[in-house]
Enzyme design. Structure first.
Site, mmCIF file in Angstrom:
data_model
loop_
_atom_site.group_PDB
_atom_site.id
_atom_site.type_symbol
_atom_site.label_atom_id
_atom_site.label_comp_id
_atom_site.label_asym_id
_atom_site.label_seq_id
_atom_site.Cartn_x
_atom_site.Cartn_y
_atom_site.Cartn_z
ATOM 1 N N LYS A 160 0.895 -1.167 0.000
ATOM 2 C CA LYS A 160 0.000 0.000 0.000
ATOM 3 C C LYS A 160 0.930 1.213 0.000
ATOM 4 C CE LYS A 160 -4.322 1.408 2.133
ATOM 5 N NZ LYS A 160 -5.026 1.724 0.901
HETATM 6 N N1 PMP Z 1 -7.423 -2.652 -3.099
HETATM 7 C C1 PMP Z 1 -6.869 -1.429 -3.029
HETATM 8 C C2 PMP Z 1 -6.091 -0.938 -4.183
HETATM 9 C C3 PMP Z 1 -7.031 -0.649 -1.870
HETATM 10 O O1 PMP Z 1 -6.464 0.564 -1.782
HETATM 11 C C4 PMP Z 1 -7.792 -1.158 -0.800
HETATM 12 C C5 PMP Z 1 -8.002 -0.317 0.429
HETATM 13 N N2 PMP Z 1 -6.983 -0.470 1.363
HETATM 14 C C6 PMP Z 1 -8.345 -2.438 -0.920
HETATM 15 C C7 PMP Z 1 -8.147 -3.158 -2.083
HETATM 16 C C8 PMP Z 1 -9.119 -3.055 0.206
HETATM 17 O O2 PMP Z 1 -8.256 -3.344 1.276
HETATM 18 P P1 PMP Z 1 -8.753 -3.308 2.793
HETATM 19 O O3 PMP Z 1 -9.935 -4.173 2.883
HETATM 20 O O4 PMP Z 1 -7.614 -3.809 3.579
HETATM 21 O O5 PMP Z 1 -9.064 -1.891 3.106
#
Ligand code: PMP
Length: 316
Positions: A160
């Site tokens: 991320k």
């Molecule tokens: N894909 C991307 C590209 C994201 O930025 C996110 C948000 N963090 C997610 C999927 C979903 O991840 P999470 O459930 O951990 O928020």
């Protein structure tokens, strides 16, 4: 949705007022996107405020920092967890969104990040339903984006990482300009990856399907939670590649993310998904998800970290 200011922000070891928490314009992270960040939600429950899957979010933050060659960090995972909790209490928040991040500050101008210091900041703010309040029941309309998700040979889908989100912003802009709530990225071979900030699930012939971690997606923590809930509810699960046209013929579809939570999709490229409204498996998973995070169902997986109530002011 404009950001709701909160009172105090943690920046490089100090709690500072919102307006004083500033970054130098020569920061490497600002120019080249060298930033590892997280988005975490805290929910108000009948037993007080609780942070959802704090440990997993902090671990992913450290993983993203590792990919960016920022480790070892000046903070342990326990300290990072404590700081996230403190951001909620110090700002007197109940339901909120917590954003901790490591970035490279001002040091050197060149691309090599190693001569720029790793800095850390954290804030918590109020944040409502990302895709709109009605989205949770009615579902949203999405479209395949003309922007492709980068492959693991171009960047790091599992990280991320700030700079990587330029693509996701393009996806988001394009979707909204065309009247859709979100865009779905395909990979270079035309297989489904994810939304700009959400993972994708479909239901086909009674089986819940999502794509594998190695399909250029972020390993979503909400995705993982929904997979565990599906197993708890005896819903058959399959991790497998998803082609574009599987989205057109599936019976149900939904997206998951910390911001988007569990949001049904009612159409893709203006083709109705199933009956064009939230399907029964989506509803069952969604209900258990919200019952858990909002403290109505037992927290059988230990996903909630309680936020201590601020001590009452001493009597004078
Ligand atoms: N894909 C991307 C590209 C994201 O930025 C996110 C948000 N963090 C997610 C999927 C979903 O991840 P999470 O459930 O951990 O928020």
């Amino acid at each position: 949705m404009s950001i709701q200011r909160s009172e105090t922000i943690f920046l490089n070891g100090e709690w500072k007022p919102w307006d004083s928490a500033t970054v130098h314009v020569a920061a490497h992270g600002l120019h080249y996107g060298s930033c590892a960040f997280e988005g975490i939600r805290a929910y108000e429950t009948p037993h007080g405020t609780s942070v959802f899957r704090l440990r997993e979010h902090v671990e992913r933050l450290v993983d993203s920092a590792r990919i960016l060659r920022m480790t070892p960090l000046d903070y342990s995972t326990d300290e990072l967890e404590q700081l996230c909790i403190e951001a909620v209490t110090r700002n007197g928040l109940d339901s909120c969104y917590i954003r901790p991040f490591f970035y490279r500050g001002a040091g050197a101008l060149g691309l090599n990040p190693m001569d720029s210091p790793v800095e850390f900041a954290l804030f918590a703010v109020e944040w409502g339903r990302y895709l709109g309040a009605e989205a949770i029941e009615q579902g949203v309309d999405v479209a395949i984006s003309s922007w492709r998700r980068f492959s693991p040979s171009t960047a790091s889908p599992l990280g991320k990482i700030g700079g990587q989100y330029v693509t996701n912003s393009f996806v988001s802009i394009e979707a909204r300009e065309n009247g859709f709530a979100e865009g779905i990225m395909l990979d270079q071979d035309g297989m489904v990856c994810e939304g700009a900030g959400e993972n994708i699930f479909i239901v086909l012939d009674g089986t819940l399907i999502t794509n594998h971690l190695a399909s250029s997606i972020l390993g979503g923590i909400t995705r993982d939670s929904v997979l565990q809930i599906a197993r708890d509810l005896d819903v058959p699960v399959s991790l497998q590649p998803i082609s574009r046209d599987m989205l057109y013929v599936c019976d149900e579809m939904f997206m998951t993310g910390t911001a988007a939570e569990v949001s049904p999709v009612r159409s893709v490229d203006r083709i109705a998904v199933g009956a064009g409204s939230r399907g029964p498996i989506t509803e069952a998973l969604q209900t258990r998800f919200f019952d858990t995070v909002e403290g109505r169902a037992e927290d059988t997986h230990g996903w909630l970290t309680p936020v201590p109530k601020p001590a009452p002011a001493a009597a004078t």
